[in-house]
Write a protein that holds these residues in place. Structure first.
Motif, PDB file in Angstrom:
ATOM      1  N   SER A 235       0.778  -1.239   0.000  1.00 47.55           N
ATOM      2  CA  SER A 235       0.000   0.000   0.000  1.00 47.55           C
ATOM      3  C   SER A 235       0.806   1.284   0.000  1.00 47.55           C
ATOM      4  O   SER A 235       0.230   2.361  -0.053  1.00 47.55           O
ATOM      5  N   ASN A 236       2.123   1.212   0.073  1.00 46.54           N
ATOM      6  CA  ASN A 236       2.953   2.417   0.067  1.00 46.54           C
ATOM      7  C   ASN A 236       4.009   2.340  -1.029  1.00 46.54           C
ATOM      8  O   ASN A 236       5.206   2.414  -0.761  1.00 46.54           O
ATOM      9  N   PRO A 237       3.603   2.179  -2.287  1.00 47.10           N
ATOM     10  CA  PRO A 237       4.593   2.034  -3.368  1.00 47.10           C
ATOM     11  C   PRO A 237       5.471   3.266  -3.542  1.00 47.10           C
ATOM     12  O   PRO A 237       6.566   3.166  -4.101  1.00 47.10           O
ATOM     13  N   GLU A 238       5.003   4.431  -3.044  1.00 51.82           N
ATOM     14  CA  GLU A 238       5.809   5.647  -3.178  1.00 51.82           C
ATOM     15  C   GLU A 238       7.100   5.568  -2.368  1.00 51.82           C
ATOM     16  O   GLU A 238       8.013   6.366  -2.566  1.00 51.82           O
ATOM     17  N   MET A 239       7.185   4.590  -1.480  1.00 55.26           N
ATOM     18  CA  MET A 239       8.388   4.445  -0.653  1.00 55.26           C
ATOM     19  C   MET A 239       9.457   3.583  -1.310  1.00 55.26           C
ATOM     20  O   MET A 239      10.581   3.504  -0.809  1.00 55.26           O
ATOM     21  N   ILE A 240       9.126   2.902  -2.390  1.00 56.51           N
ATOM     22  CA  ILE A 240      10.077   2.007  -3.063  1.00 56.51           C
ATOM     23  C   ILE A 240      10.825   2.782  -4.139  1.00 56.51           C
ATOM     24  O   ILE A 240      10.212   3.385  -5.024  1.00 56.51           O
ATOM     25  N   GLY A 241      12.135   2.779  -4.066  1.00 61.15           N
ATOM     26  CA  GLY A 241      12.905   3.552  -5.027  1.00 61.15           C
ATOM     27  C   GLY A 241      14.160   2.844  -5.501  1.00 61.15           C
ATOM     28  O   GLY A 241      14.434   1.703  -5.136  1.00 61.15           O
ATOM     29  N   GLU A 242      14.913   3.555  -6.322  1.00 66.42           N
ATOM     30  CA  GLU A 242      16.152   3.039  -6.885  1.00 66.42           C
ATOM     31  C   GLU A 242      17.349   3.532  -6.074  1.00 66.42           C
ATOM     32  O   GLU A 242      17.360   4.661  -5.582  1.00 66.42           O
ATOM     33  N   VAL A 243      18.352   2.692  -5.945  1.00 68.02           N
ATOM     34  CA  VAL A 243      19.623   3.112  -5.364  1.00 68.02           C
ATOM     35  C   VAL A 243      20.382   3.903  -6.417  1.00 68.02           C
ATOM     36  O   VAL A 243      20.508   3.465  -7.563  1.00 68.02           O
ATOM     37  N   ALA A 244      20.877   5.083  -6.067  1.00 67.94           N
ATOM     38  CA  ALA A 244      21.608   5.915  -7.023  1.00 67.94           C
ATOM     39  C   ALA A 244      22.981   5.324  -7.311  1.00 67.94           C
ATOM     40  O   ALA A 244      23.578   4.665  -6.450  1.00 67.94           O
ATOM     41  N   GLU A 245      23.480   5.563  -8.525  1.00 67.77           N
ATOM     42  CA  GLU A 245      24.803   5.079  -8.891  1.00 67.77           C
ATOM     43  C   GLU A 245      25.872   5.624  -7.945  1.00 67.77           C
ATOM     44  O   GLU A 245      26.849   4.938  -7.626  1.00 67.77           O
ATOM     45  N   SER A 246      25.685   6.857  -7.476  1.00 65.34           N
ATOM     46  CA  SER A 246      26.672   7.477  -6.588  1.00 65.34           C
ATOM     47  C   SER A 246      26.747   6.791  -5.231  1.00 65.34           C
ATOM     48  O   SER A 246      27.720   6.970  -4.494  1.00 65.34           O
ATOM     49  N   GLU A 247      25.721   5.986  -4.886  1.00 61.90           N
ATOM     50  CA  GLU A 247      25.706   5.284  -3.607  1.00 61.90           C
ATOM     51  C   GLU A 247      26.452   3.947  -3.659  1.00 61.90           C
ATOM     52  O   GLU A 247      26.676   3.320  -2.630  1.00 61.90           O
TER      53      GLU A 247
END
Length: 325
Positions: A235-247
């Motif tokens: 129910s909270n898909p807005e919390m799922i993201g990509e790890v940045a290349e800089s990380e």
């Protein structure tokens, strides 16, 4: 709970040197899933070695017989669930520090479990470095698997020359949370769900050691993290993201050469959306119409709510000073 009392990193390196079969399996896992993790989390090199150890152990009938004779449910289920994660090539999610600490401060309303839908039977979570400890050592990851009597095929798999078979169960739905801490101690926690009701397995004899009060509190924490992760995925898909290349570090431990962009895969990350970032509010801030009898910090946490259709939802509540004087 079970243990061999040895530093996990040293144990995995020692086992890989002594067991060519295990080293070959770890290499095949890396070729199929060439993960690189962001800074501040465990290294993929160590995790794939740990997974290979679990897979090789459960593949040998002698080990399974030994675990059974020791009545070591924790050791057996642990090896089975790690193996499932590998053969299914299931996903990995990093928990950000903000999300992780808010999870620890949240009380789960069991009413929302009635409408919980398990869309992802198997997954791995990575915790920020030094953020969680068992009663024995630091814990940096968690394997979660949900087995359902209606879908036994979700609890089996074949890959890397290994077959993971279905294990019978009593409850309609069981969520297993398992990990191996940095002291090589295995931890297993179970959550049974039947007709929308949650039943925690509070047995104090899940492995070769007795679970005491401190151990039980730790197991409650990993149960809570598992349930909240499932709610977020639903129910909270807005919390799922990509790890940045800089990380992603350019090199990851000894034995690895710098990886070119696109030559590896990254885990997903669960974060607080930018517009809901936790902020320390000024001493003049008051929230809502209710006042506290004393000044205190309100820790960041999640509030459990249900939408009109009964679906579970988490709302991030920021850290703040309540009732400043």
């Amino acid at each position: 709970m079970s243990s061999n009392g040895m530093d996990r990193s040293k144990l995995s390196k020692s086992m890989l040197r002594k067991a060519p079969e295990m080293q070959a399996l770890a290499n095949r896992i890396d070729k199929a899933m060439p993960y690189r993790f962001p800074r501040g989390y465990m290294e993929w090199n160590e995790l794939r070695a740990l997974v290979a150890m679990q897979m090789v152990s459960i593949a040998h009938s002698g080990v399974v017989k030994k675990l059974s004779s020791m009545d070591d449910q924790a050791g057996y289920f642990n090896a089975h669930r790690y193996s499932l994660w590998a053969v299914q090539q299931a996903p990995i999610y990093c928990l950000s520090k903000e999300v992780f600490h808010a999870m620890l401060n949240t009380t789960i309303n069991e009413e929302i479990i009635k409408n919980l839908k398990i869309s992802l039977p198997t997954m791995m979570l990575l915790f920020p470095d030094n953020s969680l400890r068992s009663s024995e050592a630091a814990v940096d990851h968690l394997v979660i698997h949900t087995s359902d009597l209606r879908y036994p095929e979700n609890s089996t798999g074949k890959n890397f020359g290994h077959e993971v078979k279905y294990l019978s169960q009593e409850k309609k739905t069981i969520i297993h949370c398992t990990t191996v801490d940095q002291n090589s101690i295995t931890w297993l926690a179970g959550i049974g769900i039947e007709d929308g009701k949650v039943n925690y397995d509070k047995s104090n004899r899940l492995g070769v050691f007795t679970v005491d009060k401190d151990d039980d509190e730790f197991l409650d924490i990993i149960r809570q993290i598992a349930l909240m992760t499932y709610i977020i995925l639903q129910s909270n898909p807005e919390m799922i993201g990509e790890v940045a290349e800089s990380e992603i570090p350019k090199t990851v431990g000894k034995g690895f050469t710098p990886q070119q962009k696109g030559k590896y895969i990254k885990p997903r990350i669960i974060r607080v959306p930018n517009n809901k970032k936790a902020k320390v509010e000024s001493p003049t801030t008051r929230e809502g119409s209710h006042s506290s009898k004393r000044t205190h910090w309100r820790k960041a946490h999640y509030r459990n709510i249900q939408s009109k259709d009964g679906q579970p939802k988490l709302v991030y509540v920021r850290v703040a000073i309540i009732n400043p004087q």
